[in-house]
Design a protein around this motif. Structure first.
Motif, PDB file in Angstrom:
ATOM      1  N   GLN A  20       0.823  -1.210   0.000  1.00  0.00           N
ATOM      2  CA  GLN A  20       0.000   0.000   0.000  1.00  0.00           C
ATOM      3  C   GLN A  20       0.861   1.265   0.000  1.00  0.00           C
ATOM      4  OE1 GLN A  20      -0.484  -2.249   2.878  1.00  0.00           O
ATOM      5  NE2 GLN A  20      -1.683  -3.485   1.458  1.00  0.00           N
ATOM      6  N   VAL A  21       0.328   2.262  -0.675  1.00  0.00           N
ATOM      7  CA  VAL A  21       0.930   3.605  -0.620  1.00  0.00           C
ATOM      8  C   VAL A  21       0.034   4.440   0.295  1.00  0.00           C
ATOM      9  CG1 VAL A  21       1.512   5.661  -1.961  1.00  0.00           C
ATOM     10  CG2 VAL A  21       1.864   3.385  -2.954  1.00  0.00           C
ATOM     11  N   MET A  22       0.597   5.007   1.334  1.00  0.00           N
ATOM     12  CA  MET A  22      -0.216   5.755   2.308  1.00  0.00           C
ATOM     13  C   MET A  22      -0.700   7.076   1.699  1.00  0.00           C
ATOM     14  SD  MET A  22      -0.224   3.680   4.691  1.00  0.00           S
ATOM     15  CE  MET A  22       0.655   2.144   4.754  1.00  0.00           C
ATOM     16  N   THR A  23      -1.874   7.484   2.090  1.00  0.00           N
ATOM     17  CA  THR A  23      -2.438   8.711   1.526  1.00  0.00           C
ATOM     18  C   THR A  23      -2.287   9.873   2.515  1.00  0.00           C
ATOM     19  OG1 THR A  23      -4.585   8.321   2.516  1.00  0.00           O
ATOM     20  CG2 THR A  23      -4.203   7.363   0.330  1.00  0.00           C
ATOM     21  N   THR A  56       8.714   8.128  -0.517  1.00  0.00           N
ATOM     22  CA  THR A  56       7.292   8.451  -0.610  1.00  0.00           C
ATOM     23  C   THR A  56       6.867   8.322  -2.074  1.00  0.00           C
ATOM     24  OG1 THR A  56       7.759  10.163   1.027  1.00  0.00           O
ATOM     25  CG2 THR A  56       5.596  10.217   0.045  1.00  0.00           C
ATOM     26  N   ARG A  57       5.651   7.911  -2.329  1.00  0.00           N
ATOM     27  CA  ARG A  57       5.209   7.772  -3.728  1.00  0.00           C
ATOM     28  C   ARG A  57       3.990   8.624  -4.051  1.00  0.00           C
ATOM     29  NH1 ARG A  57       7.417   3.656  -6.662  1.00  0.00           N
ATOM     30  NH2 ARG A  57       5.927   3.941  -8.331  1.00  0.00           N
ATOM     31  N   ASP A  58       3.488   9.360  -3.083  1.00  0.00           N
ATOM     32  CA  ASP A  58       2.210  10.025  -3.289  1.00  0.00           C
ATOM     33  C   ASP A  58       2.379  11.536  -3.094  1.00  0.00           C
ATOM     34  OD1 ASP A  58      -0.902   9.489  -3.330  1.00  0.00           O
ATOM     35  OD2 ASP A  58      -0.521  11.029  -1.819  1.00  0.00           O
ATOM     36  N   ALA A  59       1.992  12.303  -4.114  1.00  0.00           N
ATOM     37  CA  ALA A  59       2.218  13.750  -4.083  1.00  0.00           C
ATOM     38  C   ALA A  59       1.427  14.421  -2.960  1.00  0.00           C
ATOM     39  CB  ALA A  59       1.857  14.359  -5.426  1.00  0.00           C
ATOM     40  N   SER A  60       0.170  13.998  -2.764  1.00  0.00           N
ATOM     41  CA  SER A  60      -0.636  14.676  -1.745  1.00  0.00           C
ATOM     42  C   SER A  60      -0.120  14.316  -0.338  1.00  0.00           C
ATOM     43  CB  SER A  60      -2.117  14.345  -1.902  1.00  0.00           C
ATOM     44  OG  SER A  60      -2.333  12.985  -1.647  1.00  0.00           O
ATOM     45  N   PHE A  61       0.437  13.114  -0.189  1.00  0.00           N
ATOM     46  CA  PHE A  61       1.063  12.723   1.084  1.00  0.00           C
ATOM     47  C   PHE A  61       2.222  13.680   1.383  1.00  0.00           C
ATOM     48  CE2 PHE A  61       4.091  10.449   3.713  1.00  0.00           C
ATOM     49  CZ  PHE A  61       3.332   9.657   4.559  1.00  0.00           C
TER      50      PHE A  61
END
Ligand SMILES: Nc1ncnc2c1ncn2[C@@H]1O[C@H](COP(=O)(O)OP(=O)(O)O)[C@@H](O)[C@H]1O
Ligand SMILES: Cc1ncc(COP(=O)(O)O)c(CN)c1O
Length: 296
Positions: A28-31, A58-63
């Protein structure tokens, strides 16, 4: 739990089966929402005061954007908070750079994350894409570090590069730059170059370990980047050597685990009372790399 005298709260930014250098990975990629929920809990209890924050993969821009919002708030809680950012984005093999996170993370690091960071630890490829400038010579590397300082951080450490070493091709170069404007307006500048003996293997997680060690050593030596980097590189050297010896069967019975952070000399006990919040993932376990020791 307590590492090198730091009491550390960890937050997963991803939760993967293994690091992404493997053929396959799942998880999972955390949001941003999930991060915010955790932070809310800390806030409700009034335990959102930290001395350091360290972020990694990290893989998520909004994170990432949420990380920035939280850093700003934590810096209000404690104006002396130091944010150490490892802008994990990619690497280079045989001179060719590539991103191993989504490309749209680059502008977020550039415009939002790096400006609030106090210490950044890019590798050569990451430094080049953040600064928008290649570093083929040491002079260009210094210019790249100046461009990175101009974006915000007062400490920049390029953890590995393929710049030529005077000692030969069996050495990798790491570079550091501290640029501080003192209260009386004077500019303090410290530049360092480390020639690190190469071990003939590819390690994953060593960049993460480097950043964690640098955080700890800059705490002990806040105005001596040379000392902090030397102690960091020393620990890394011990760990990669023991790891490779173990992988080649020369060191039976050695466990590549969190306890390895204890190597490299120095007294790492009794610092007490420091709180460090680490946003990053555990980069897998097992295998023959240093990754087990990067349990932020
Ligand atoms: N093959 C190697 N031989 C010796 N040291 C290494 C090797 N790979 C990594 N290291 C150590 O790990 C540090 C971080 O390097 P690296 O993992 O290449 O950084 P990054 O993950 O940021 O690309 C280096 O400064 C060095 O101390
Ligand atoms: C999940 C994860 N975390 C961290 C990293 C960064 O590794 P390093 O410390 O070697 O830069 C990677 C590299 N692929 C990774 O896949």
């Amino acid at each position: 739990y307590c590492v090198l005298g730091f009491e550390v709260d960890t937050v997963n930014s991803v939760q993967f089966s293994n690091h992404t250098g493997y053929d396959h990975w799942t998880g999972q990629v955390m949001t941003a929402n999930e991060l915010h929920t955790l932070y809310d809990g800390l806030k409700l209890n009034g335990v959102n005061r930290y001395d350091y924050v360290l972020t990694g993969y990290t893989r998520d821009a909004s994170f990432l954007e949420m990380v920035v919002d939280i850093i700003r708030e934590l810096k209000c809680q404690n104006p002396n908070l130091v944010y150490v950012c490892d802008p994990v984005m990619g690497d280079q093999r045989n001179g060719d750079g590539y991103m191993y996170v989504p490309e749209h993370l680059l502008p977020v690091y550039k415009e939002k994350v790096v400006p609030v960071a106090d210490i950044i630890t890019p590798n050569q490829y990451e430094a080049e894409i953040l600064a928008g400038k290649k570093m083929n010579t040491e002079k260009e590397a210094l210019e790249v570090m100046d461009l990175l300082h101009a974006m915000g951080p007062e400490t920049v450490v390029i953890t590995s590069s393929d710049l030529p070493s005077s000692l030969g091709k069996d050495y990798l170069i790491a570079l550091g730059s501290l640029r501080k404007i003192k209260a009386d307006g004077t500019l303090v500048k410290e530049r360092i170059r480390m020639e690190i003996p190469k071990v003939d293997a590819v390690f994953v997680g060593t960049g993460d370990l480097f950043t964690a060690m640098l955080l700890a050593w800059t705490h002990t030596h806040p105005n001596n980047l040379k000392m902090a980097c030397e102690k960091t590189a020393s620990a890394l050297q011990h760990i990669v050597r023991r790891t490779i010896n173990h992988a080649r069967g020369k060191e039976p019975g050695m466990w590549v685990g969190g306890g390895m952070l204890g190597w490299g000399g120095g007294t790492w006990d009794g610092w007490g009372g420091l709180h460090c919040w680490v946003v990053g993932c555990r980069v897998g376990w097992g295998g023959c790399s240093a990754e087990g020791s990067v349990r932020h």
